[in-house]
Design a protein around this motif. Sequence first.
Motif, PDB file in Angstrom:
ATOM      1  N   TYR A  39       1.049  -1.201  -0.050  1.00 27.11           N
ATOM      2  CA  TYR A  39       0.027  -0.011  -0.009  1.00 27.11           C
ATOM      3  C   TYR A  39       0.788   1.302  -0.060  1.00 27.11           C
ATOM      4  O   TYR A  39       0.346   2.439   0.136  1.00 27.11           O
ATOM      5  CB  TYR A  39      -1.001   0.016   1.207  1.00 27.11           C
ATOM      6  N   SER A  40       2.237   1.304  -0.161  1.00 32.94           N
ATOM      7  CA  SER A  40       2.858   2.302  -0.142  1.00 32.94           C
ATOM      8  C   SER A  40       2.674   2.903  -1.676  1.00 32.94           C
ATOM      9  O   SER A  40       2.228   2.120  -2.532  1.00 32.94           O
ATOM     10  CB  SER A  40       4.538   1.944   0.157  1.00 32.94           C
ATOM     11  N   GLY A  41       3.123   4.025  -1.694  1.00 31.80           N
ATOM     12  CA  GLY A  41       3.114   4.703  -3.103  1.00 31.80           C
ATOM     13  C   GLY A  41       2.119   5.935  -3.150  1.00 31.80           C
ATOM     14  O   GLY A  41       1.754   6.449  -2.017  1.00 31.80           O
ATOM     15  N   LYS A  42       1.702   6.083  -4.260  1.00 30.21           N
ATOM     16  CA  LYS A  42       0.921   7.295  -4.660  1.00 30.21           C
ATOM     17  C   LYS A  42      -0.562   6.897  -4.675  1.00 30.21           C
ATOM     18  O   LYS A  42      -0.922   5.721  -5.144  1.00 30.21           O
ATOM     19  CB  LYS A  42       1.191   7.783  -6.242  1.00 30.21           C
ATOM     20  N   TRP A  43      -1.295   7.660  -3.861  1.00 24.78           N
ATOM     21  CA  TRP A  43      -2.691   7.615  -3.822  1.00 24.78           C
ATOM     22  C   TRP A  43      -3.208   8.931  -4.034  1.00 24.78           C
ATOM     23  O   TRP A  43      -2.649   9.956  -3.916  1.00 24.78           O
ATOM     24  CB  TRP A  43      -3.310   7.143  -2.461  1.00 24.78           C
ATOM     25  N   TYR A  44      -4.855   8.705  -4.673  1.00 29.13           N
ATOM     26  CA  TYR A  44      -5.441  10.039  -5.080  1.00 29.13           C
ATOM     27  C   TYR A  44      -6.483   9.973  -4.121  1.00 29.13           C
ATOM     28  O   TYR A  44      -7.515   9.002  -4.025  1.00 29.13           O
ATOM     29  CB  TYR A  44      -5.941  10.132  -6.550  1.00 29.13           C
ATOM     30  N   PHE A  45      -6.915  10.905  -3.264  1.00 30.93           N
ATOM     31  CA  PHE A  45      -8.088  11.125  -2.384  1.00 30.93           C
ATOM     32  C   PHE A  45      -9.278  11.561  -3.314  1.00 30.93           C
ATOM     33  O   PHE A  45      -9.305  12.462  -4.267  1.00 30.93           O
ATOM     34  CB  PHE A  45      -7.677  12.400  -1.400  1.00 30.93           C
ATOM     35  N   ILE A  46     -10.341  10.941  -3.299  1.00 28.77           N
ATOM     36  CA  ILE A  46     -11.272  10.941  -4.345  1.00 28.77           C
ATOM     37  C   ILE A  46     -12.701  11.432  -3.771  1.00 28.77           C
ATOM     38  O   ILE A  46     -13.502  12.230  -4.330  1.00 28.77           O
ATOM     39  CB  ILE A  46     -11.787   9.596  -5.214  1.00 28.77           C
ATOM     40  N   MET A  47     -13.035  10.880  -2.631  1.00 29.00           N
ATOM     41  CA  MET A  47     -14.475  11.305  -2.038  1.00 29.00           C
ATOM     42  C   MET A  47     -14.546  11.017  -0.769  1.00 29.00           C
ATOM     43  O   MET A  47     -13.670  10.214   0.014  1.00 29.00           O
ATOM     44  CB  MET A  47     -15.597  10.593  -3.079  1.00 29.00           C
ATOM     45  N   MET A  48     -15.485  11.500  -0.156  1.00 27.65           N
ATOM     46  CA  MET A  48     -15.686  11.016   1.455  1.00 27.65           C
ATOM     47  C   MET A  48     -17.055  11.236   1.817  1.00 27.65           C
ATOM     48  O   MET A  48     -18.133  11.926   1.080  1.00 27.65           O
ATOM     49  CB  MET A  48     -14.893  12.170   2.307  1.00 27.65           C
ATOM     50  N   ALA A  49     -17.365  10.455   2.974  1.00 26.72           N
ATOM     51  CA  ALA A  49     -18.703  10.697   3.787  1.00 26.72           C
ATOM     52  C   ALA A  49     -18.619  11.178   4.878  1.00 26.72           C
ATOM     53  O   ALA A  49     -17.685  10.370   5.519  1.00 26.72           O
ATOM     54  CB  ALA A  49     -19.503   9.351   3.586  1.00 26.72           C
ATOM     55  N   ALA A  50     -19.504  11.882   5.820  1.00 28.31           N
ATOM     56  CA  ALA A  50     -19.158  12.178   6.973  1.00 28.31           C
ATOM     57  C   ALA A  50     -20.640  12.124   7.620  1.00 28.31           C
ATOM     58  O   ALA A  50     -21.858  12.079   6.965  1.00 28.31           O
ATOM     59  CB  ALA A  50     -18.798  13.459   7.123  1.00 28.31           C
ATOM     60  N   ASP A  51     -20.684  12.413   9.017  1.00 33.62           N
ATOM     61  CA  ASP A  51     -21.978  12.349   9.741  1.00 33.62           C
ATOM     62  C   ASP A  51     -22.780  13.358   9.645  1.00 33.62           C
ATOM     63  O   ASP A  51     -23.719  13.595  10.053  1.00 33.62           O
ATOM     64  CB  ASP A  51     -21.632  11.829  11.089  1.00 33.62           C
ATOM     65  N   PHE A 142     -16.252  13.669  15.393  1.00 32.20           N
ATOM     66  CA  PHE A 142     -16.491  13.437  13.927  1.00 32.20           C
ATOM     67  C   PHE A 142     -16.488  11.931  13.698  1.00 32.20           C
ATOM     68  O   PHE A 142     -15.776  11.141  14.340  1.00 32.20           O
ATOM     69  CB  PHE A 142     -15.904  14.081  13.033  1.00 32.20           C
ATOM     70  N   GLN A 143     -16.986  11.701  12.460  1.00 33.37           N
ATOM     71  CA  GLN A 143     -16.743  10.048  11.911  1.00 33.37           C
ATOM     72  C   GLN A 143     -16.955  10.343  10.488  1.00 33.37           C
ATOM     73  O   GLN A 143     -18.077  10.921  10.012  1.00 33.37           O
ATOM     74  CB  GLN A 143     -18.093   9.223  12.302  1.00 33.37           C
ATOM     75  N   ARG A 144     -15.835  10.294   9.484  1.00 31.68           N
ATOM     76  CA  ARG A 144     -15.758  10.308   8.355  1.00 31.68           C
ATOM     77  C   ARG A 144     -15.253   9.140   7.541  1.00 31.68           C
ATOM     78  O   ARG A 144     -14.199   8.702   8.033  1.00 31.68           O
ATOM     79  CB  ARG A 144     -15.260  11.602   7.788  1.00 31.68           C
ATOM     80  N   LEU A 145     -15.635   8.845   6.399  1.00 32.26           N
ATOM     81  CA  LEU A 145     -15.270   7.629   5.512  1.00 32.26           C
ATOM     82  C   LEU A 145     -14.742   8.335   4.531  1.00 32.26           C
ATOM     83  O   LEU A 145     -15.310   9.127   3.723  1.00 32.26           O
ATOM     84  CB  LEU A 145     -16.266   6.898   5.221  1.00 32.26           C
ATOM     85  N   MET A 146     -13.364   7.811   4.018  1.00 32.76           N
ATOM     86  CA  MET A 146     -12.453   8.647   2.931  1.00 32.76           C
ATOM     87  C   MET A 146     -12.085   7.435   1.939  1.00 32.76           C
ATOM     88  O   MET A 146     -11.654   6.473   2.159  1.00 32.76           O
ATOM     89  CB  MET A 146     -11.262   9.242   3.462  1.00 32.76           C
ATOM     90  N   LEU A 147     -12.382   7.837   0.673  1.00 34.62           N
ATOM     91  CA  LEU A 147     -11.797   6.855  -0.392  1.00 34.62           C
ATOM     92  C   LEU A 147     -10.589   7.414  -1.053  1.00 34.62           C
ATOM     93  O   LEU A 147     -10.699   8.483  -1.642  1.00 34.62           O
ATOM     94  CB  LEU A 147     -13.107   6.697  -1.346  1.00 34.62           C
TER      95      LEU A 147
END
Length: 187
Positions: A39-51, A142-147
């Motif tokens: 899971y190392s390397g480059k990632w892009y934050f795309i979307m999230m959901a929250a309470d 808070f509670q938030r889900l991040m993709l």
Amino acid sequence: MYQRLWSWMIYLSGLTLQLLWNCEYDDKVAAGSLNKTQYSGKWYFIMMAADSDASLLKFRAMDSNTFQLTPMEAEQKLLLRGEIRLSQSMKCLSRQWIYHINNKTQEMILEGRPYQKTEIFVNDSDDYIVLLESQDKGSERFQRLMLYGRSPALTDFARLKFEHRAKCMNLTAIFVLEQAQEPCEIS
């Protein structure tokens, strides 16, 4: 014409899947057993959901993000460096975070934020990773889900899966980064 029809078919099949899916997921990974190399390397934050919409407020200023995840010399730490493109100015901001991994717990702890817990959800064959950030103590709750994805592109199916998980967790506020500009480069 065909592309629009195809999109609708995918959307309808996704809705059908959402009705059939239950809310049990078995993709949670204990932080201590995360394959840090994979899971190392480059990632892009795309979307999230929250309470709540308030939990999304600071993220709405973002257009796109690029992150680099690197295991640190100390085996129980991960360094996450980010380049964040702002929506208004389109300038890039550099940030970094250090996550501490404790083999006795299921989650990672963000350095400097002892009450914030980060849980990890992954499928080995997936190019996406989902993080659940939560904090139930301290001044902010808070509670938030991040993709995050290996590519900034988001498939319809991945979006439906993410939205379903969010719905199961009663996270009703959803934000998808606009990505009007190319993500900032990260070295």
